[in-house]
Design a protein around this motif. Structure first.
Motif, PDB file in Angstrom:
ATOM      1  N   ALA A 120       3.865   4.706   1.608  1.00  0.00           N
ATOM      2  CA  ALA A 120       2.409   4.621   1.504  1.00  0.00           C
ATOM      3  C   ALA A 120       1.988   3.980   0.188  1.00  0.00           C
ATOM      4  N   ARG A 121       2.702   4.309  -0.889  1.00  0.00           N
ATOM      5  CA  ARG A 121       2.388   3.701  -2.181  1.00  0.00           C
ATOM      6  C   ARG A 121       2.641   2.194  -2.163  1.00  0.00           C
ATOM      7  N   ALA A 122       3.737   1.790  -1.570  1.00  0.00           N
ATOM      8  CA  ALA A 122       4.048   0.361  -1.494  1.00  0.00           C
ATOM      9  C   ALA A 122       3.008  -0.382  -0.653  1.00  0.00           C
ATOM     10  N   MET A 123       2.575   0.263   0.425  1.00  0.00           N
ATOM     11  CA  MET A 123       1.554  -0.356   1.271  1.00  0.00           C
ATOM     12  C   MET A 123       0.248  -0.569   0.514  1.00  0.00           C
ATOM     13  N   THR A 130       1.897  -6.832  -0.095  1.00  0.00           N
ATOM     14  CA  THR A 130       2.727  -6.910   1.100  1.00  0.00           C
ATOM     15  C   THR A 130       1.878  -6.525   2.301  1.00  0.00           C
ATOM     16  N   GLN A 131       2.339  -5.714   3.196  1.00  0.00           N
ATOM     17  CA  GLN A 131       1.596  -5.393   4.413  1.00  0.00           C
ATOM     18  C   GLN A 131       1.358  -3.893   4.487  1.00  0.00           C
ATOM     19  N   SER A 132       0.346  -3.499   5.236  1.00  0.00           N
ATOM     20  CA  SER A 132       0.017  -2.090   5.411  1.00  0.00           C
ATOM     21  C   SER A 132      -0.609  -1.893   6.773  1.00  0.00           C
ATOM     22  N   ILE A 133      -0.488  -0.686   7.312  1.00  0.00           N
ATOM     23  CA  ILE A 133      -1.134  -0.408   8.597  1.00  0.00           C
ATOM     24  C   ILE A 133      -2.633  -0.167   8.419  1.00  0.00           C
ATOM     25  N   TYR A 134      -3.049   0.116   7.167  1.00  0.00           N
ATOM     26  CA  TYR A 134      -4.471   0.265   6.867  1.00  0.00           C
ATOM     27  C   TYR A 134      -4.836  -0.687   5.734  1.00  0.00           C
ATOM     28  N   PRO A 191      -3.841  12.832   9.946  1.00  0.00           N
ATOM     29  CA  PRO A 191      -3.161  13.712   8.979  1.00  0.00           C
ATOM     30  C   PRO A 191      -1.729  13.316   8.640  1.00  0.00           C
ATOM     31  N   GLU A 192      -1.104  12.513   9.504  1.00  0.00           N
ATOM     32  CA  GLU A 192       0.304  12.171   9.247  1.00  0.00           C
ATOM     33  C   GLU A 192       0.478  11.143   8.134  1.00  0.00           C
ATOM     34  N   PHE A 193      -0.576  10.452   7.769  1.00  0.00           N
ATOM     35  CA  PHE A 193      -0.454   9.419   6.740  1.00  0.00           C
ATOM     36  C   PHE A 193      -0.600  10.035   5.353  1.00  0.00           C
ATOM     37  N   GLU A 194       0.102   9.446   4.380  1.00  0.00           N
ATOM     38  CA  GLU A 194       0.086   9.965   3.007  1.00  0.00           C
ATOM     39  C   GLU A 194      -1.112   9.379   2.248  1.00  0.00           C
ATOM     40  N   TRP A 195      -2.291   9.894   2.531  1.00  0.00           N
ATOM     41  CA  TRP A 195      -3.517   9.341   1.954  1.00  0.00           C
ATOM     42  C   TRP A 195      -3.602   9.523   0.445  1.00  0.00           C
ATOM     43  N   SER A 225      -1.271   9.535  -1.830  1.00  0.00           N
ATOM     44  CA  SER A 225      -0.452   8.524  -2.503  1.00  0.00           C
ATOM     45  C   SER A 225      -1.045   7.129  -2.324  1.00  0.00           C
ATOM     46  N   PHE A 226      -1.571   6.871  -1.143  1.00  0.00           N
ATOM     47  CA  PHE A 226      -2.166   5.574  -0.842  1.00  0.00           C
ATOM     48  C   PHE A 226      -3.337   5.286  -1.781  1.00  0.00           C
ATOM     49  N   PHE A 227      -4.258   6.236  -1.897  1.00  0.00           N
ATOM     50  CA  PHE A 227      -5.420   6.042  -2.765  1.00  0.00           C
ATOM     51  C   PHE A 227      -5.034   6.025  -4.239  1.00  0.00           C
ATOM     52  N   ASP A 228      -4.072   6.836  -4.587  1.00  0.00           N
ATOM     53  CA  ASP A 228      -3.647   6.889  -5.983  1.00  0.00           C
ATOM     54  C   ASP A 228      -3.057   5.555  -6.431  1.00  0.00           C
ATOM     55  N   GLU A 229      -2.226   4.948  -5.592  1.00  0.00           N
ATOM     56  CA  GLU A 229      -1.608   3.668  -5.949  1.00  0.00           C
ATOM     57  C   GLU A 229      -2.644   2.557  -6.056  1.00  0.00           C
ATOM     58  N   ALA A 230      -3.645   2.594  -5.187  1.00  0.00           N
ATOM     59  CA  ALA A 230      -4.700   1.572  -5.210  1.00  0.00           C
ATOM     60  C   ALA A 230      -5.748   1.861  -6.275  1.00  0.00           C
ATOM     61  N   LYS A 231      -5.627   3.002  -6.944  1.00  0.00           N
ATOM     62  CA  LYS A 231      -6.579   3.427  -7.984  1.00  0.00           C
ATOM     63  C   LYS A 231      -7.979   3.661  -7.403  1.00  0.00           C
ATOM     64  N   ILE A 232      -8.028   4.050  -6.136  1.00  0.00           N
ATOM     65  CA  ILE A 232      -9.300   4.379  -5.500  1.00  0.00           C
ATOM     66  C   ILE A 232      -9.702   5.794  -5.902  1.00  0.00           C
ATOM     67  N   PRO A 233     -10.849   5.979  -6.530  1.00  0.00           N
ATOM     68  CA  PRO A 233     -11.281   7.336  -6.912  1.00  0.00           C
ATOM     69  C   PRO A 233     -11.762   8.102  -5.686  1.00  0.00           C
ATOM     70  N   VAL A 234     -11.098   9.191  -5.358  1.00  0.00           N
ATOM     71  CA  VAL A 234     -11.448   9.940  -4.153  1.00  0.00           C
ATOM     72  C   VAL A 234     -12.587  10.914  -4.392  1.00  0.00           C
ATOM     73  N   THR A 235     -12.992  11.054  -5.648  1.00  0.00           N
ATOM     74  CA  THR A 235     -14.189  11.831  -5.945  1.00  0.00           C
ATOM     75  C   THR A 235     -15.168  10.939  -6.691  1.00  0.00           C
ATOM     76  N   ALA A 236     -16.444  11.120  -6.390  1.00  0.00           N
ATOM     77  CA  ALA A 236     -17.477  10.347  -7.060  1.00  0.00           C
ATOM     78  C   ALA A 236     -17.713  10.931  -8.441  1.00  0.00           C
ATOM     79  N   SER A 237     -17.855  10.089  -9.439  1.00  0.00           N
ATOM     80  CA  SER A 237     -18.069  10.569 -10.795  1.00  0.00           C
ATOM     81  C   SER A 237     -19.422  11.241 -10.918  1.00  0.00           C
ATOM     82  N   ALA A 238     -19.465  12.336 -11.668  1.00  0.00           N
ATOM     83  CA  ALA A 238     -20.712  13.064 -11.897  1.00  0.00           C
ATOM     84  C   ALA A 238     -21.352  12.598 -13.188  1.00  0.00           C
TER      85      ALA A 238
END
Length: 686
Positions: A141-144, A151-155, A260-264, A266-279
């Motif tokens: 998931a991190r590599a994707m 490279t390539q990813s399913i999402y 639920p089966e996907f490693e979300w 790790s996926f967001f962490d590698e892309a540096k996507i913030p999963v929480t909105a800053s306050a």
């Protein structure tokens, strides 16, 4: 920025200056009369009638998939951009600005094939070792998600403008994962597509074999089977272009529940996507929303993810990494990659020369720096002013047309007029140029340059997540021969390069310019009112502003258009897919109608002059036919028909003209002619 409604596939060129053409580019008044085949009746095939003589003698260059108006402009643009780079090469190092040095260093890095051959796989070996060392699905998931690896990813994850809140950016997720152009390439029993799949399997094996991997044939078979499973659960192209279906906002927690089966994490962490909105007060923010496109495909994709062995994912990611970097690796990778994507899919027997490809790389990674030099040399203030006037005239024609529509009720009409009044035209080039100072280019590190360019753009997008939307930015560079409508900004954008013959010629007859650039402008305006663009209001908000009755009337008309285009057959047994190309077909049909109305308005009540024995309407339609002058290889035509939102050029001429009453009158088209439509069967949208 997300915009799906462009005029054509991306091509590049530069505008011809007025002083370069003391007479019209074509003939005495702007149309290439020698290209016509007058032995063909206009009603039997207006594409052949307007350019049949040219089609008989036109030769497709071995390094191109087609020839014609757009391709000629692309070649012209390449020459001009190369001239800019050649001048930079001649400058002393001390005379180069930082921006110019960056352009030259990137170009030189790509052109240094001796160094590329000498380095072999060294520039990518660390990445290949990393991919070979993936041990868990978390690693996969991190590599994707890695923007640097590309490279390539399913999402697919991207930063876009929120369709329902166009003043804010959104995090968008969509299906991905295929190496072939579309899911049908994996699922169809058509012989041509079966042959393409077999060639793709061989390509996968050869790329791994070139990289020194053993058992390449078995590995390639597993990758193809994996991608086939992905294709089976993906949405088709028609559903993917339906805005109502692909706008599915949800909190990240709901996404994890959906698939639920996907490693979300790790996926967001590698892309540096913030999963929480800053306050604002510095405390922990709320859970962030994401917008999911093909919602029902996400769970099946996740099940494929967890059911596939990590070893297969390693091979899949490795071969797609090699594909993404083939042009920056030794010739054996570059040529094998071209043999499939350039020859099998596009039909080109020969690849573009290295210098031309280098120009395209510079335009892709430093497009506004190059565009700044290009505009200064090739685009005049006078050309910009004339184009702005044409756009203004077309918008006025649209306003006049909306007021007279019989199928649209007063409530919808009022909102439609508001939307037209709020259109923002962008002409030529951005009002301010992108700052590339954070992008580090090194003369001797081509792969690193490309990866840093990718990361520069990704970091630029990430930084915008919590910022106000920048509505001044452009989605195309000035040397691009294309145009687009962006529904979130309610804007129509015309890069400088499209504003030249045969589309726009300041020395040509007015009818010719309205049939050329006028139809292009009308096309882009029409995207604001096509089956998807019409779901956005004048502020760019995705919402339903139509009455139920008016939407039903509009849908009935577009359904008839789908049926028309389904009947077109660019190759024996291969039909245009009307539901896939509907948005572009609407824009083609509406654009030509509005352009003709604008031409008539421009006459100020006076009759159109007859020139060369041709009426104004005849000159208008001939100009329209000739801007789509195209001769295309069968492989490329097949790929376009199956996987692109635009109909083949032939039917971008035939389809719109046969729906226009004025075309019948102009050329005396009668019952019995091949493309004659009864008046009640003609689709009139605008």
């Amino acid at each position: 920025m997300r915009f799906r409604l462009a005029l054509i596939l991306s091509l590049a060129a530069a505008p011809v200056l007025a002083q370069d053409i003391p007479t019209p580019h074509f003939g005495k008044w702007g149309v290439d009369l020698g290209a016509m085949d007058k032995s063909v009746k206009p009603g039997d095939d207006f594409f052949q009638y307007s350019e049949g003589a040219w089609l008989k003698t036109a030769v497709i260059a071995p390094d191109r998939s087609q020839t014609g108006a757009f391709q000629d402009l692309e070649i012209l643009s390449e020459k001009r951009m190369r001239a800019i780079m050649d001048d930079l090469e001649k400058k002393p190092e001390s005379a180069l600005s930082p921006d110019e040095r960056k352009l030259r260093d990137l170009y030189d890095a790509f052109e240094d094939t001796a160094a590329i051959e000498a380095n072999g796989l060294k520039p990518v070996q660390k990445d290949l070792d990393y991919l070979a060392g993936l041990k868990t699905l978390d690693d996969v998931a991190r590599a994707m998600a890695s923007p640097r690896l590309a490279t390539q990813s399913i999402y697919n994850v991207s930063i876009n403008v929120d369709d329902k809140n166009p003043d804010s950016y959104s995090i968008n997720l969509s299906q991905s994962g295929l190496g072939l152009p579309d899911r049908d390439y994996y699922l169809s029993s058509d012989k041509a597509l079966v042959d393409t799949r077999n060639a793709y399997r061989q390509y996968l094996a050869d790329m791994m074999r070139l990289a020194g991997l053993d058992d390449a044939d078995a590995r390639a078979a597993r990758i193809l089977e994996l991608e086939t499973q992905i294709a089976k659960v993906q949405w088709d192209r028609a559903d993917r272009r339906d805005e109502d279906k692909i706008y599915n906002p949800m909190p990240v927690s709901a996404l994890k529940t959906l698939a639920p089966e996907f490693e979300w994490n790790s996926f967001f962490d590698e892309a540096k996507i913030p999963v929480t909105a800053s306050a604002k007060n510095g405390s922990a923010g709320a859970e962030r929303q994401v917008i999911v496109a093909e919602k029902t495909a996400f769970a099946p994709l996740a099940k494929i993810f967890v059911a596939t062995p990590v070893s297969t994912w390693r091979d899949y990611l490795t071969v797609h990494y090699l594909q993404a970097n083939a042009g920056y690796l030794p010739k054996r990778f570059d040529q094998r990659n071209f043999a499939f994507y350039g020859t099998v899919l596009a039909g080109n027997p020969q690849q573009l020369d290295r210098k031309t490809r280098g120009i395209h790389l510079v335009d892709n990674l430093l497009g506004e720096d190059l565009g700044k030099l290009y505009v200064a040399r090739y685009f005049t203030p006078e050309a910009k002013a004339k184009a702005e006037q044409l756009v203004s005239n077309l918008l006025k024609a649209y306003q006049a047309d909306i007021k007279t529509l019989t199928w649209m009720g007063p409530a919808t009409r009022e909102k439609a007029l508001e939307k037209i009044g709020e259109f923002t035209p962008k002409i030529g080039y951005p009002g301010h140029w992108r700052d590339y100072s954070a992008y580090d280019v090194k003369r001797g590190d081509l792969v690193g340059d490309v990866q840093r360019g990718t990361m520069f753009e990704w970091n630029r997008e990430l930084a915008r997540i919590n910022q106000p939307v920048d509505k001044t930015e452009w989605g195309m560079t000035p040397p691009t021969i294309n145009a687009y409508y962006n529904p979130a900004f309610n804007e129509i954008v015309f890069p400088a390069a499209i504003l030249q013959p045969p589309f726009f010629d300041p020395k040509a007859d007015d009818a010719v310019n309205y049939g050329g650039i006028g139809a292009v402008i009308g096309h882009e305006i029409s995207h604001g009112f096509d089956d998807q663009g019409s779901k956005y209001d004048g502020k760019g908000v995705f919402r339903d502003w139509w009455t139920k009755e008016d939407r039903e009337a509009f849908n009935a008309k577009t359904a008839a258009l789908v049926k028309q285009y389904d009947g077109y057959e660019p190759l024996p047994g291969l039909h245009v897919i009307g539901k896939n190309t509907l948005g572009e077909n609407i824009a083609d049909n509406a654009g030509i109608a509005i352009a003709l109305k604008a031409y008539h308005i421009s006459l100020n009540g006076k009759p159109s002059p007859v020139i060369g024995g041709l009426t104004g309407d005849q000159r208008f339609y001939l100009s329209f036919g000739q801007i789509w002058r195209t001769k295309q290889r069968d492989s490329s035509l097949r790929t376009q028909t199956l996987s692109n939102e635009h109909s083949p050029a032939e039917f971008r001429v035939i389809g719109p003209t046969r729906n226009q009453d004025e075309w019948y009158a102009a050329f005396g088209v009668q019952p019995g002619d091949k493309y004659y439509l009864k008046p009640e069967e003609r689709v009139h949208l605008w």
